[in-house]
Design a protein around this motif. Structure first.
Motif, PDB file in Angstrom:
ATOM      1  N   GLU A  92      28.710  40.461  34.230  1.00 39.44           N
ATOM      2  CA  GLU A  92      28.442  40.490  35.675  1.00 39.44           C
ATOM      3  C   GLU A  92      28.690  41.890  36.243  1.00 39.44           C
ATOM      4  O   GLU A  92      27.959  42.339  37.135  1.00 39.44           O
ATOM      5  CB  GLU A  92      29.328  39.460  36.391  1.00 39.44           C
ATOM      6  CG  GLU A  92      28.861  38.033  36.188  1.00 39.44           C
ATOM      7  CD  GLU A  92      27.408  37.833  36.581  1.00 39.44           C
ATOM      8  OE1 GLU A  92      27.035  38.255  37.697  1.00 39.44           O
ATOM      9  OE2 GLU A  92      26.634  37.280  35.774  1.00 39.44           O
TER      10      GLU A  92
ATOM     11  N   ARG B 112      30.940  37.239  30.094  1.00 40.56           N
ATOM     12  CA  ARG B 112      30.832  36.617  31.418  1.00 40.56           C
ATOM     13  C   ARG B 112      31.222  37.631  32.489  1.00 40.56           C
ATOM     14  O   ARG B 112      30.376  38.131  33.217  1.00 40.56           O
ATOM     15  CB  ARG B 112      31.719  35.373  31.510  1.00 40.56           C
ATOM     16  CG  ARG B 112      31.527  34.597  32.825  1.00 40.56           C
ATOM     17  CD  ARG B 112      32.523  33.446  32.932  1.00 40.56           C
ATOM     18  NE  ARG B 112      33.909  33.917  33.078  1.00 40.56           N
ATOM     19  CZ  ARG B 112      34.960  33.099  33.079  1.00 40.56           C
ATOM     20  NH1 ARG B 112      34.797  31.792  32.883  1.00 40.56           N
ATOM     21  NH2 ARG B 112      36.184  33.592  33.239  1.00 40.56           N
ATOM     22  N   ASP B 113      32.500  37.991  32.557  1.00 40.15           N
ATOM     23  CA  ASP B 113      32.966  38.890  33.609  1.00 40.15           C
ATOM     24  C   ASP B 113      32.394  40.301  33.460  1.00 40.15           C
ATOM     25  O   ASP B 113      31.898  40.891  34.416  1.00 40.15           O
ATOM     26  CB  ASP B 113      34.495  38.945  33.617  1.00 40.15           C
ATOM     27  CG  ASP B 113      35.117  37.591  33.929  1.00 40.15           C
ATOM     28  OD1 ASP B 113      34.396  36.701  34.417  1.00 40.15           O
ATOM     29  OD2 ASP B 113      36.324  37.425  33.676  1.00 40.15           O
TER      30      ASP B 113
ATOM     31  N   ARG C 153      25.648  43.920  35.592  1.00 42.77           N
ATOM     32  CA  ARG C 153      24.594  43.648  36.585  1.00 42.77           C
ATOM     33  C   ARG C 153      24.907  44.349  37.911  1.00 42.77           C
ATOM     34  O   ARG C 153      24.003  44.893  38.567  1.00 42.77           O
ATOM     35  CB  ARG C 153      24.459  42.143  36.792  1.00 42.77           C
ATOM     36  CG  ARG C 153      23.967  41.373  35.567  1.00 42.77           C
ATOM     37  CD  ARG C 153      23.694  39.913  35.944  1.00 42.77           C
ATOM     38  NE  ARG C 153      23.477  39.072  34.781  1.00 42.77           N
ATOM     39  CZ  ARG C 153      22.309  38.951  34.145  1.00 42.77           C
ATOM     40  NH1 ARG C 153      21.265  39.645  34.568  1.00 42.77           N
ATOM     41  NH2 ARG C 153      22.192  38.139  33.101  1.00 42.77           N
ATOM     42  N   ASP C 154      26.183  44.342  38.300  1.00 43.82           N
ATOM     43  CA  ASP C 154      26.574  45.000  39.549  1.00 43.82           C
ATOM     44  C   ASP C 154      26.294  46.502  39.500  1.00 43.82           C
ATOM     45  O   ASP C 154      26.050  47.134  40.539  1.00 43.82           O
ATOM     46  CB  ASP C 154      28.060  44.767  39.842  1.00 43.82           C
ATOM     47  CG  ASP C 154      28.371  43.319  40.206  1.00 43.82           C
ATOM     48  OD1 ASP C 154      27.419  42.583  40.574  1.00 43.82           O
ATOM     49  OD2 ASP C 154      29.551  42.922  40.107  1.00 43.82           O
TER      50      ASP C 154
END
Length: 382
Positions: free
Chosen positions: A132, A128-129, A135-136
């Motif tokens: 992300e 999850r974290d 993706r960043d």
């Protein structure tokens, strides 16, 4: 004439573009598995970025052995990145890890459950974290060293057991969602055994080629759950009674947190004519309930927080014939899955199992195949 994305063949990660233009974030624990993934993808020409998570106190971790994500492991991951030649970052996830994993672990254990924090870590932190963060960083995908396979099916990517059943980690990854699975890659899932991984590590000249596998939960040294709980929840080890299911008081204990469902050794109640096992933990009354082994047998297993990866919705049928695992170390067994909602179900084991405990996962597989259909959390006493 250059090929466009419609005509270019897919690369090994499933993208219609050159490897050098495909950025992949590799979650690096510092162990041999994730190191091999990073080195292999770098050799294939991918734009590799390595990331290691600092999950708990770095200073305390330096003194530990046999667990992932400790200070030595961060150092080892950095060495691998330097030797292969790709960028590597260490991200401080201590607060996220404590809130998402450690606090629940402590509360669950104190409630008499037998939690599996590695699943929560994958679900709430890594997939999850960290995903992300990938993706960043404009990564096209995130790769890990888990032994599990991602297979493209008629309705998109499917989760399948690893080729090597000894190394298979599907039990710990059942909560991977469809959206996460679309973004994740597991390059080691098709390898025949761990020896093949170590051979690749030697081939790439990795400094961790001979590093032993981690054994403990990363924040539980020597597998001593109780000592960790006492630090997290001072006063949790309150003494109480060891009670037979027939009501007899057989002895005293120094804290319910020292016992688990199915435990036989170390009860401190020797001299009895029959072998006794922990069959229930009454946390509120601070009682450890013991009884004969047959009382551990369970046929009906209630599960919640179900993550379903089948093609048809979970509630599309009243019953599903499946295989399930109720412990990571046990082989899948035949069962009937009866949905109660999109996120709750009842599992009927066709052959009763011993030691089914709240806090463990119940992972669901397709019969006669390797596909992981999902699973849920066992949530009340067997």
């Amino acid at each position: 004439m250059p090929l466009d994305s419609a005509t270019r063949p897919l690369n090994s990660l499933g993208f219609a573009k050159p490897e050098a233009e495909t950025r992949v974030l590799v979650a690096m624990s510092g162990g041999v598995d994730s190191s091999v993934v990073a080195a292999q993808l770098a050799e294939e020409g991918y734009d590799v970025v390595g990331v290691t998570l600092q999950l708990y106190d770095h200073g305390a971790a330096l003194a530990k052995k046999g667990a992932c994500c400790a200070g030595r492991d961060i150092h080892d991951a950095r060495r691998v990145a330097e030797s292969v030649g790709f960028p590597h970052y260490v991200l401080d996830y201590e607060n996220a890890f404590r809130e998402a994993v450690i606090e629940e672990f402590a509360d669950s254990y104190l409630a008499g459950a037998t939690p599996v924090p590695c699943i929560r870590c994958n679900e709430r932190v890594k997939f999850r974290d960290l995903l992300e963060t990938a993706r960043d960083l404009d990564a096209d995908c995130m790769a890990t060293g888990h032994y599990i396979r991602r297979v493209m099916g008629a309705q998109g990517p499917e989760l399948h057991c690893a080729a090597d059943p000894v190394r298979d980690q599907s039990y710990f990854l059942f909560s991977t969602t469809r959206e996460q699975l679309d973004y994740l890659r597991f390059p080691l899932g098709g390898l025949p055994d761990k020896a093949a991984t170590r051979a690749l590590a030697a081939k790439y000249g990795l400094p961790v080629a001979d590093k032993p596998d981690s054994q403990d939960i990363c924040f539980v040294p020597e597998g001593n759950y109780a000592s960790v709980i006492e630090k997290l929840r001072p006063g949790a080890a309150e003494p109480g009674e060891i009670v037979h299911v027939d009501g007899r008081i057989l002895g005293v204990h120094d804290g319910v947190i020292h016992y688990t469902i199915g435990q036989r050794r170390g009860l401190g109640i020797g001299g009895l004519s029959e072998p006794l096992f922990v069959v229930r933990l009454d946390v509120d009354a601070r009682r450890v309930i013991v009884g004969p082994k047959e009382m551990l047998s369970t046929r009906i297993v209630p599960v919640r927080e179900v993550n379903w990866l089948g093609d048809a919705p979970l509630t599309a049928r009243a019953e599903w014939e499946v295989l399930v695992k109720v412990r990571s170390t046990r082989p899948p067994r035949a069962a009937i899955l009866r949905p109660l909602s999109d996120t709750q179900a009842e599992v009927e084991l066709l052959t009763p199992e011993d030691g089914v405990s709240p806090g463990q996962a119940c992972v669901v597989y397709e019969p006669g195949g390797t596909r992981v259909l999902g699973g849920g959390w066992i949530w009340r006493g067997a």
